[in-house]
Design an enzyme around this catalytic site. Structure first.
Site, PDB file in Angstrom:
ATOM      1  N   ARG A 172       0.810  -1.403  -0.049  1.00 43.85           N
ATOM      2  CA  ARG A 172       0.032   0.056  -0.161  1.00 43.85           C
ATOM      3  C   ARG A 172       0.901   1.273  -0.096  1.00 43.85           C
ATOM      4  O   ARG A 172       0.359   2.254   0.414  1.00 43.85           O
ATOM      5  CB  ARG A 172      -0.913  -0.001   1.170  1.00 43.85           C
ATOM      6  N   SER A 223      -9.878  -0.418   4.332  1.00 41.88           N
ATOM      7  CA  SER A 223      -9.363  -0.626   5.551  1.00 41.88           C
ATOM      8  C   SER A 223      -8.669   0.624   6.208  1.00 41.88           C
ATOM      9  O   SER A 223      -7.955   1.451   5.615  1.00 41.88           O
ATOM     10  CB  SER A 223      -7.979  -1.333   4.952  1.00 41.88           C
ATOM     11  N   GLU A 293      -3.830   3.270   7.275  1.00 41.08           N
ATOM     12  CA  GLU A 293      -3.884   3.124   5.750  1.00 41.08           C
ATOM     13  C   GLU A 293      -4.363   4.343   5.105  1.00 41.08           C
ATOM     14  O   GLU A 293      -4.127   4.786   4.208  1.00 41.08           O
ATOM     15  CB  GLU A 293      -4.475   2.033   5.479  1.00 41.08           C
TER      16      GLU A 293
HETATM   17  C1  LIG Z   1     -15.495  -0.152   0.659  1.00 42.16           C
HETATM   18  C2  LIG Z   1     -13.972   0.032   0.398  1.00 42.16           C
HETATM   19  C3  LIG Z   1     -13.101  -1.035   0.198  1.00 42.16           C
HETATM   20  C4  LIG Z   1     -11.916  -0.959  -0.227  1.00 42.16           C
HETATM   21  N1  LIG Z   1     -11.037  -2.022  -0.802  1.00 42.16           N
HETATM   22  C5  LIG Z   1      -9.676  -1.919  -0.923  1.00 42.16           C
HETATM   23  C6  LIG Z   1      -8.911  -2.917  -1.184  1.00 42.16           C
HETATM   24  O1  LIG Z   1      -9.489  -4.198  -1.566  1.00 42.16           O
HETATM   25  N2  LIG Z   1      -7.856  -2.803  -1.661  1.00 42.16           N
HETATM   26  C7  LIG Z   1      -7.252  -1.773  -1.505  1.00 42.16           C
HETATM   27  O2  LIG Z   1      -6.052  -1.563  -1.937  1.00 42.16           O
HETATM   28  N3  LIG Z   1      -7.951  -0.481  -1.304  1.00 42.16           N
HETATM   29  C8  LIG Z   1      -9.224  -0.665  -0.853  1.00 42.16           C
HETATM   30  N4  LIG Z   1     -10.035   0.473  -0.481  1.00 42.16           N
HETATM   31  C9  LIG Z   1      -9.205   1.726  -0.445  1.00 42.16           C
HETATM   32  C10 LIG Z   1      -9.225   2.436  -1.657  1.00 42.16           C
HETATM   33  O3  LIG Z   1     -10.274   2.326  -2.552  1.00 42.16           O
HETATM   34  C11 LIG Z   1      -7.885   2.698  -2.447  1.00 42.16           C
HETATM   35  O4  LIG Z   1      -6.688   2.922  -1.438  1.00 42.16           O
HETATM   36  C12 LIG Z   1      -7.894   3.302  -3.770  1.00 42.16           C
HETATM   37  O5  LIG Z   1      -6.732   3.192  -4.567  1.00 42.16           O
HETATM   38  C13 LIG Z   1      -7.857   4.712  -3.449  1.00 42.16           C
HETATM   39  O6  LIG Z   1      -8.323   5.531  -4.822  1.00 42.16           O
HETATM   40  P1  LIG Z   1      -8.996   6.852  -4.816  1.00 42.16           P
HETATM   41  O7  LIG Z   1      -9.138   7.371  -6.086  1.00 42.16           O
HETATM   42  O8  LIG Z   1     -10.179   6.903  -3.759  1.00 42.16           O
HETATM   43  O9  LIG Z   1      -8.002   7.735  -3.757  1.00 42.16           O
HETATM   44  P2  LIG Z   1      -8.171   8.913  -2.709  1.00 42.16           P
HETATM   45  O10 LIG Z   1      -8.671   8.299  -1.440  1.00 42.16           O
HETATM   46  O11 LIG Z   1      -8.942  10.060  -3.234  1.00 42.16           O
HETATM   47  O12 LIG Z   1      -6.570   9.305  -2.542  1.00 42.16           O
HETATM   48  C14 LIG Z   1      -5.599   8.399  -1.989  1.00 42.16           C
HETATM   49  C15 LIG Z   1      -4.243   8.878  -2.317  1.00 42.16           C
HETATM   50  O13 LIG Z   1      -3.945   8.832  -3.483  1.00 42.16           O
HETATM   51  C16 LIG Z   1      -3.394  10.237  -4.103  1.00 42.16           C
HETATM   52  N5  LIG Z   1      -3.915  10.404  -5.449  1.00 42.16           N
HETATM   53  C17 LIG Z   1      -5.215   9.975  -5.886  1.00 42.16           C
HETATM   54  N6  LIG Z   1      -5.213  10.490  -7.321  1.00 42.16           N
HETATM   55  C18 LIG Z   1      -3.971  10.833  -7.315  1.00 42.16           C
HETATM   56  C19 LIG Z   1      -3.402  11.323  -8.585  1.00 42.16           C
HETATM   57  N7  LIG Z   1      -3.956  11.420  -9.700  1.00 42.16           N
HETATM   58  N8  LIG Z   1      -2.301  11.792  -8.534  1.00 42.16           N
HETATM   59  C20 LIG Z   1      -1.549  11.750  -7.487  1.00 42.16           C
HETATM   60  N9  LIG Z   1      -1.988  11.202  -6.174  1.00 42.16           N
HETATM   61  C21 LIG Z   1      -3.231  10.865  -6.226  1.00 42.16           C
HETATM   62  C22 LIG Z   1      -4.339  11.198  -2.856  1.00 42.16           C
HETATM   63  O14 LIG Z   1      -3.656  12.319  -2.831  1.00 42.16           O
HETATM   64  C23 LIG Z   1      -3.942  10.476  -1.673  1.00 42.16           C
HETATM   65  O15 LIG Z   1      -2.766  10.433  -0.907  1.00 42.16           O
HETATM   66  C24 LIG Z   1     -11.474   0.158  -0.267  1.00 42.16           C
HETATM   67  C25 LIG Z   1     -12.034   1.414   0.156  1.00 42.16           C
HETATM   68  C26 LIG Z   1     -13.387   1.453   0.408  1.00 42.16           C
HETATM   69  C27 LIG Z   1     -14.048   2.535   0.571  1.00 42.16           C
END
Ligand SMILES: Cc1cc2nc3c(=O)[nH]c(=O)nc-3n(C[C@H](O)[C@H](O)[C@H](O)COP(=O)(O)OP(=O)(O)OC[C@H]3O[C@@H](n4cnc5c(N)ncnc54)[C@H](O)[C@@H]3O)c2cc1C
Length: 303
Positions: A172, A223, A293
């Site tokens: 992660r 998580s 996380e």
């Molecule tokens: C119900 C649920 C289930 C989940 N299950 C999983 C799972 O199984 N596995 C897993 O790995 N994660 C899981 N997650 C967590 C999440 O979905 C992941 O971490 C996902 O990759 C985050 O993407 P996001 O677009 O929502 O990022 P955000 O939450 O918007 O941002 C996360 C990070 O990424 C950065 N970021 C986002 N976009 C960019 C960009 N274009 N350039 C630079 N930085 C950027 C942000 O600054 C921040 O630091 C889950 C979340 C939920 C709500």
């Protein structure tokens, strides 16, 4: 003159004091000083090149892993839109996905093109940008396994191509993204050939498994804590007695004890406060230090 009065001219939108809660799964937190919605890559690059280097820049994907604090976020928050959401096969089991594309869309388009190995993205409710930063993954597969290279802009707006190795992935985390503010534009992914129907069937299994084991319809951040080496965070939280225990409008989910949920009217401080209380309690009871996380960004309400 403040930095807000000297913002570069853009073709996209610059919104002042824009609430961020609606852009996150947890639905809490204050506004961005400025929210920038770039029109396209050139607009974004020009903006970064012209923006005072002292102004902090924060990226927001679809907010499925982010808790915005109640006092809002200092500086400029950037959110990428449609122009960054292209997903297209590139031949030879390779597929490009823009940073604003949903992981589930990448999984679906890969399946349609007969590219196997990316179906795990069906289970991650984030954007490709978030996946590139977080090395997102599930069920034994992660971004590191399928990424060829990623495309990004640095804080000065220069375009970079970063190989998988250069991103320094671990659980992660991308060491490169942690060390330097990068704006990911997208990534090139590679799977292996397979029958689209067989890939779709595996994706359906992932969807069904998610529905049963995670509170995916709640206001949650996924998580909350990383799993400590050799241990499961959910188990440590459960054994410390925090599963399903209300704490203001916050709670660790009865369905999955590592999922922090906003049960109604929680403030960001309630959610973060519960997380910190659980960290302290688990540490006192087991000696294990849980590591967040969920990304927590912004200022507390009193600041
Ligand atoms: C119900 C649920 C289930 C989940 N299950 C999983 C799972 O199984 N596995 C897993 O790995 N994660 C899981 N997650 C967590 C999440 O979905 C992941 O971490 C996902 O990759 C985050 O993407 P996001 O677009 O929502 O990022 P955000 O939450 O918007 O941002 C996360 C990070 O990424 C950065 N970021 C986002 N976009 C960019 C960009 N274009 N350039 C630079 N930085 C950027 C942000 O600054 C921040 O630091 C889950 C979340 C939920 C709500």
């Amino acid at each position: 003159m403040s930095w807000q009065d000297a913002l570069p001219t853009v073709r996209g939108r610059l919104l002042r004091d824009e609430p961020l809660a609606p852009f996150t799964w947890l639905r809490v937190g204050g506004p961005a000083d400025v929210l920038f919605l770039p029109q396209d890559e050139a607009d974004l690059a020009d903006f970064l090149a012209a923006l005072d280097t002292a102004v902090p820049v924060t990226l927001l994907g679809v907010g499925s892993n982010t808790l915005v604090r109640d006092g809002g976020v200092e500086g400029v928050v950037i959110r990428l839109g449609k122009a960054f959401a292209t997903v297209e096969p590139r031949g030879g089991s390779r597929i490009f996905a823009g940073a604003a594309a949903l992981d589930a869309n990448l999984a679906r388009e890969a399946a349609k093109a007969g590219i196997a190995g990316l179906e795990f993205y069906r289970g991650v409710p984030g954007s490709v940008g978030g996946a590139l930063v977080m090395n997102a993954g599930c069920y034994g597969a992660e971004t590191k396994d399928v990424l060829v290279e990623a495309y990004a802009l640095d804080r000065a707006g220069r375009r970079l191509t970063l190989s998988n190795a250069e991103l320094g992935y671990s659980y992660r985390k991308s060491a490169r993204a942690a060390a330097e503010p990068l704006v990911f534009l997208g990534g090139l992914f590679e799977g292996r050939p397979d029958d689209p129907a067989a890939i779709m069937a595996r994706m359906d299994e992932i969807t069904a498994r998610r529905e049963q084991t995670q509170p995916i319809r709640e206001k949650t951040g996924g998580s909350t804590f990383k799993n400590p080496p050799g241990q499961s965070s959910w188990k440590l939280i459960d054994e410390a007695g925090w599963r399903g225990k209300p704490f203001g409008g916050a709670m660790f989910s009865p369905l999955h004890a590592n999922f922090l949920i906003n049960t109604g009217e929680a403030a960001a401080a309630d959610l973060e406060g519960l997380g910190e209380a659980v960290r302290a309690d688990v540490h006192a009871k087991t000696g294990v230090e849980l590591e967040w996380e969920i990304k927590r960004i912004g200022r507390p309400a009193s600041a």
